[in-house]
Design a protein around this motif. Structure first.
Motif, short mmCIF file in Angstrom:
data_model
loop_
_atom_site.label_atom_id
_atom_site.label_comp_id
_atom_site.label_asym_id
_atom_site.label_seq_id
_atom_site.Cartn_x
_atom_site.Cartn_y
_atom_site.Cartn_z
N ALA A 284 0.82 -1.21 0.00
CA ALA A 284 0.00 0.00 0.00
C ALA A 284 0.86 1.27 0.00
O ALA A 284 0.37 2.34 -0.33
N ARG A 285 2.15 1.13 0.34
CA ARG A 285 3.00 2.32 0.41
C ARG A 285 3.79 2.56 -0.86
O ARG A 285 4.44 3.58 -1.01
N VAL A 286 3.73 1.59 -1.78
CA VAL A 286 4.46 1.74 -3.04
C VAL A 286 4.00 2.99 -3.82
O VAL A 286 4.85 3.75 -4.30
N PRO A 287 2.69 3.25 -3.94
CA PRO A 287 2.27 4.45 -4.68
C PRO A 287 2.81 5.74 -4.09
O PRO A 287 3.06 6.69 -4.82
N VAL A 288 3.02 5.77 -2.76
CA VAL A 288 3.54 6.99 -2.12
C VAL A 288 4.94 7.31 -2.67
O VAL A 288 5.24 8.45 -3.01
N LEU A 289 5.76 6.26 -2.76
CA LEU A 289 7.13 6.46 -3.26
C LEU A 289 7.12 6.84 -4.74
O LEU A 289 7.91 7.69 -5.19
N LEU A 290 6.23 6.21 -5.50
CA LEU A 290 6.15 6.55 -6.93
C LEU A 290 5.64 7.97 -7.11
O LEU A 290 6.10 8.70 -8.00
N LEU A 291 4.71 8.36 -6.27
CA LEU A 291 4.21 9.74 -6.32
C LEU A 291 5.34 10.71 -6.00
O LEU A 291 5.45 11.78 -6.63
N SER A 292 6.21 10.32 -5.06
CA SER A 292 7.36 11.16 -4.73
C SER A 292 8.26 11.34 -5.96
O SER A 292 8.78 12.43 -6.19
N ALA A 293 8.44 10.25 -6.72
CA ALA A 293 9.26 10.35 -7.93
C ALA A 293 8.65 11.34 -8.91
O ALA A 293 9.34 12.15 -9.52
N CYS A 294 7.32 11.27 -9.06
CA CYS A 294 6.61 12.23 -9.94
C CYS A 294 6.84 13.65 -9.46
O CYS A 294 7.12 14.56 -10.25
N MET A 295 6.73 13.83 -8.14
CA MET A 295 6.85 15.17 -7.58
C MET A 295 8.25 15.73 -7.78
O MET A 295 8.43 16.90 -8.09
N LEU A 296 9.26 14.87 -7.61
CA LEU A 296 10.64 15.33 -7.76
C LEU A 296 10.87 15.88 -9.17
O LEU A 296 11.41 16.96 -9.35
N SER A 297 10.44 15.10 -10.16
CA SER A 297 10.60 15.57 -11.54
C SER A 297 9.74 16.80 -11.79
O SER A 297 10.15 17.72 -12.50
N GLY A 298 8.53 16.80 -11.22
CA GLY A 298 7.63 17.95 -11.39
C GLY A 298 8.25 19.23 -10.84
O GLY A 298 8.19 20.29 -11.47
N PHE A 299 8.92 19.11 -9.66
CA PHE A 299 9.59 20.29 -9.09
C PHE A 299 10.74 20.74 -9.99
O PHE A 299 11.04 21.92 -10.08
N GLY A 300 11.40 19.76 -10.61
CA GLY A 300 12.47 20.11 -11.55
C GLY A 300 11.94 21.01 -12.66
O GLY A 300 12.56 22.02 -13.01
N ILE A 301 10.76 20.66 -13.17
CA ILE A 301 10.17 21.47 -14.24
C ILE A 301 9.76 22.85 -13.71
O ILE A 301 10.00 23.87 -14.37
N ILE A 302 9.19 22.88 -12.50
CA ILE A 302 8.79 24.18 -11.92
C ILE A 302 10.03 25.06 -11.73
O ILE A 302 10.00 26.26 -12.03
N LEU A 303 11.13 24.44 -11.27
CA LEU A 303 12.37 25.20 -11.09
C LEU A 303 12.83 25.85 -12.39
O LEU A 303 13.28 26.99 -12.41
N LEU A 304 12.72 25.09 -13.45
CA LEU A 304 13.19 25.59 -14.75
C LEU A 304 12.22 26.60 -15.35
O LEU A 304 12.62 27.46 -16.13
N ALA A 305 10.95 26.46 -14.98
CA ALA A 305 9.94 27.31 -15.61
C ALA A 305 9.79 28.65 -14.90
O ALA A 305 9.31 29.61 -15.48
#
Lengths: 306, 213
Positions: A284-305
């Motif tokens: 049940a905790r696997v999606p939390v870690l995958l969501l974290s991966a999404c967020m990390l990349s998402g923040f990368g895009i926000i940083l660049l934008a």
């Protein structure tokens, strides 16, 4: 011309011969941390060769889809190795938007593996296929967001130019965005290759398996192809990780390929260390870690934008 | 100024998400301790001159945030038999999403604050706002006292991160005074948790649940 031929030859040789060694390195690293000697480094090669020599047992319930899964899965990952740049400047095949092809090839391989699992007619394998698809719905956006970070930093849409931008060439916020993408990619490497903490390739504990459960009915050459495809997929992710931080220009044959080989081995050792240090996550905790991966990349895009 | 300052500040943000995403108290303590040490190193290297007084102060801060406070909290956990799993009002997924929302807003709008031009480009300001937000989320969505204290520590880390920008203007002594207050707070909390646990073993350290009743 001659240099390009050597580069292409090395690319194909590495893509075919190197991947199983990385799995051997992971196993040996884990054995080292557990205080054991562990199997030989070349054990994955022996295993694949042994499986390819064996015969197959096929259920009467299966159709051609059951065998198409392993074959197409292996073909998809091998094509992905041709697109991703390794120790050379560009991949064997390079064109604008090729990163989408890599993501699509992984998706195709996953779809066919899940189809083969469903084709076996076992509800247990169908459960594994459902899990795989659920988690991939979070893993795929993370991968694409990571590629978008590189596309934004490099201003290019082909992997050869995107992977030319490394963390250490951009000290500012672009470097920070690449660092975020790197962390996201590492989480994905563990998730997509069924490594701990997401899955354990050595376990057969039924209720917790994700990927392993889908291939339980495969045997002989089909299982060999699945094992080889798994090693190749790990190799592709390790290559992406290495290229994100190690400055490989691709024009120094004598330096770039050893650097790349060392980098992939270091990635395998790192995975071995992570697997030795942490336990499997509850499902049940696997999606939390995958969501974290999404967020990390998402923040990368926000940083660049911004 | 460190060339890779932004990449280091990113690690502070990542540790925020670790603190929000994990479910074990010990893991949160570790992430908060790591964040404290990282901030100490940032304070040491953010400016080029390494005055001996600053080195001593930063060393004191790293020892306090990275070693003393975490050890104190872990000791309190052991003494009071606090359960290893946190009991959040909001689950990991919700906390992470809330943290992500705050961080994204901080990244997008921090540059609109009236800051000096060279500070607008840095990630320090959005990271500090995001860290304060993370501390607030932990503080308000966790029910056990010990995790609420950890949220308070994260909040203080955010304030400290903002203070890094003013390092030349604000004496480190002021910051160390704040830190000492914090240490005293954590120390007192440790004693209170211990006493609650000793006097009413069944009640446990769930302070908010007790006060709500």
């Amino acid at each position: 011309m001659f240099g390009a031929l050597i580069q292409s030859g090395l690319h194909i040789a590495f893509a075919i011969a190197w991947p199983p060694l990385l799995l051997g390195v992971i196993t040996r690293t884990k054995a080292f941390f557990a205080g054991r000697i562990g199997p030989p480094l070349l054990q994955p090669y022996y295993d694949i060769a042994r499986l390819l020599k064996k015969g197959s047992v096929l259920s009467d319930a299966t159709t051609w889809v059951f065998l198409a899964g392993p074959v197409a899965g292996l073909a998809a990952t091998l094509i992905a190795t041709l697109v991703v740049p390794l120790g050379d400047r560009a991949g064997f095949v390079s064109f604008p938007g090729d990163f989408l092809l890599v993501a699509a090839l992984f998706g195709l391989g996953r779809f066919l593996t899940a189809s083969a699992a469903l084709d076996a007619g076992s509800s247990f394998e169908a459960m594994g296929a459902a899990r795989e698809m659920t988690f991939s719905s979070l893993a795929e956006p993370a991968l694409l967001l990571g590629f978008l970070v590189l596309a934004r930093v490099s201003g290019a849409l082909d992997l050869s130019d995107m992977m030319a931008e490394t963390l250490f060439e951009h000290p500012g916020q672009q470097g920070a965005a690449i660092a975020l993408m790197f962390m996201s990619l590492f989480i994905l490497l563990l998730a997509e290759n069924c490594r701990i903490p997401f899955d354990d390739p050595t376990t057969h504990l039924e209720l917790t398996m994700i990927h392993e459960v889908m291939v339980l009915d495969h045997s002989g050459p089909a299982l060999g192809m699945i094992e080889y495809a798994r090693a190749t997929k790990f190799f592709v992710f390790a290559a992406l990780l290495v290229r994100a931080i190690v400055p490989i220009a691709g024009d120094r044959l004598w330096a770039d390929w050893p650097l790349f080989a060392t980098g992939t081995l270091a990635a395998a050792v790192l995975v071995g260390i992570v697997e030795s240090m942490i336990a499997r996550l509850r499902l049940a905790r696997v999606p939390v870690l995958l969501l974290s991966a999404c967020m990390l990349s998402g923040f990368g895009i926000i940083l660049l934008a911004r | 100024m460190l060339p890779y300052l932004d990449s280091l500040v990113i690690l502070v943000l990542v540790l925020n998400f670790v603190a929000l995403g994990v479910t074990r108290v010990r893991a949160i303590v570790s992430s908060v301790a790591a964040q404290g040490v990282l901030l100490g190193l940032l304070a040491l290297f953010i400016h080029a001159d390494l005055a001996p007084r600053r080195v001593i102060m930063v060393g004191f801060m790293v020892v306090l945030k990275g070693i003393a406070i975490p050890r104190l909290l872990l000791h309190a956990m052991r003494e009071a038999n606090i359960v290893a799993e946190i009991r959040p009002v909001l689950g990991s997924m919700g906390s992470l999403l809330l943290g992500a929302l705050g961080t994204a807003l901080a990244l997008l709008f921090a540059h609109t604050l009236p800051l000096a031009d060279e500070q607008k480009r840095l990630l320090v300001v959005p990271a500090s706002l995001a860290t304060v937000w993370t501390g607030l989320v932990i503080l308000t969505t966790r029910t056990t006292a010990i995790v609420q204290v950890l949220g308070y520590l994260v909040l203080e880390n955010g304030v400290f991160l903002f203070g890094l920008l003013l390092l030349s203007a604000m004496p480190l002594l002021v910051e160390s005074g704040v830190l000492l207050d914090l240490f005293t707070g954590v120390f007192v909390m440790g004693i209170i948790v211990h006493h609650i646990s000793r006097e009413a073993p069944g009640a446990g350290p769930d302070v908010s649940a007790r006060t709500a009743e």
